[in-house]
Design an enzyme around this catalytic site. Sequence first.
Site, PDB file in Angstrom:
ATOM      1  N   HIS A 121      -5.569  16.474  16.772  1.00  0.00           N
ATOM      2  CA  HIS A 121      -6.360  17.035  15.671  1.00  0.00           C
ATOM      3  C   HIS A 121      -5.856  16.521  14.322  1.00  0.00           C
ATOM      4  CE1 HIS A 121      -8.667  20.497  13.836  1.00  0.00           C
ATOM      5  NE2 HIS A 121      -7.808  20.240  12.861  1.00  0.00           N
ATOM      6  N   GLU A 122      -4.550  16.601  14.098  1.00  0.00           N
ATOM      7  CA  GLU A 122      -3.985  16.185  12.814  1.00  0.00           C
ATOM      8  C   GLU A 122      -4.039  14.669  12.638  1.00  0.00           C
ATOM      9  OE1 GLU A 122      -3.354  18.401  10.616  1.00  0.00           O
ATOM     10  OE2 GLU A 122      -3.631  20.057  12.023  1.00  0.00           O
TER      11      GLU A 122
ATOM     12  N   HIS B 277      -7.440  13.749  11.383  1.00  0.00           N
ATOM     13  CA  HIS B 277      -7.539  13.956   9.934  1.00  0.00           C
ATOM     14  C   HIS B 277      -6.952  12.755   9.184  1.00  0.00           C
ATOM     15  CE1 HIS B 277      -9.087  17.958   9.938  1.00  0.00           C
ATOM     16  NE2 HIS B 277      -7.999  18.549  10.397  1.00  0.00           N
TER      17      HIS B 277
END
Length: 228
Positions: free
Chosen positions: A34-35, A38
Amino acid sequence: MSLFRLFTSELSASYVFALVLSRIFVVFFCMPVHETAHAWMASKMGDNTAKNFGRITFNPFAHLDLIGTVMIFLFGIGYAKPVPVRERNFKNPKKGMALTALAGPASNLLMAIIGAFVYYIFLFFTFKIDNEAIALVQNFLYFAAYINVSLAVFNLFPIPPLDGSKVLAMIIPNKYYFKYMQYERYIMIGLMALLFTGLLSKPISFLSDLVMDVITFIPHLIFTALVS
């Protein structure tokens, strides 16, 4: 930001094992992906801040926050290190921030789709086998897909500091968004209260079930056709 909570009343040994395993899965797999998403999207949109901080990596230790990680294991709610983003580096700041924010939940949905296909492939080869270990793997594969759906759904809520609040900035006029963000601290406190009391469990579960039905429709259809 990635947060996760599992709501249930079961206290069996298998449940405790699944709970611990699910939190390990979230901390060391879901959150890093997820990170990383980003950071990768921010770089693609013109801001290399996260890239320069070594955040485009699947190494979980580059993303995990000590307190946030402990909270996940103890309470089921936690967070990772925020990905550093400098809005001014984007050619179109609103678009850059929105797409960077969307990349996290999108990565969770992609993992959920892949996980759904892996689950049904494994199920196809093992559904006739009556074995506790096989059943545990089957349940975990489905659970892994569902966790990612839940993370995506939760993070898309237009509530600060969740990713959805940054997407909201691209949709509504600045004056309304800035007015909304004036109450960010109070909204965050309200969000944490709703999480710890479990009041968000039903809407999250309802939306997650709907999304899960959509992403499992095709693999389930294929599975049914093959075993019938």
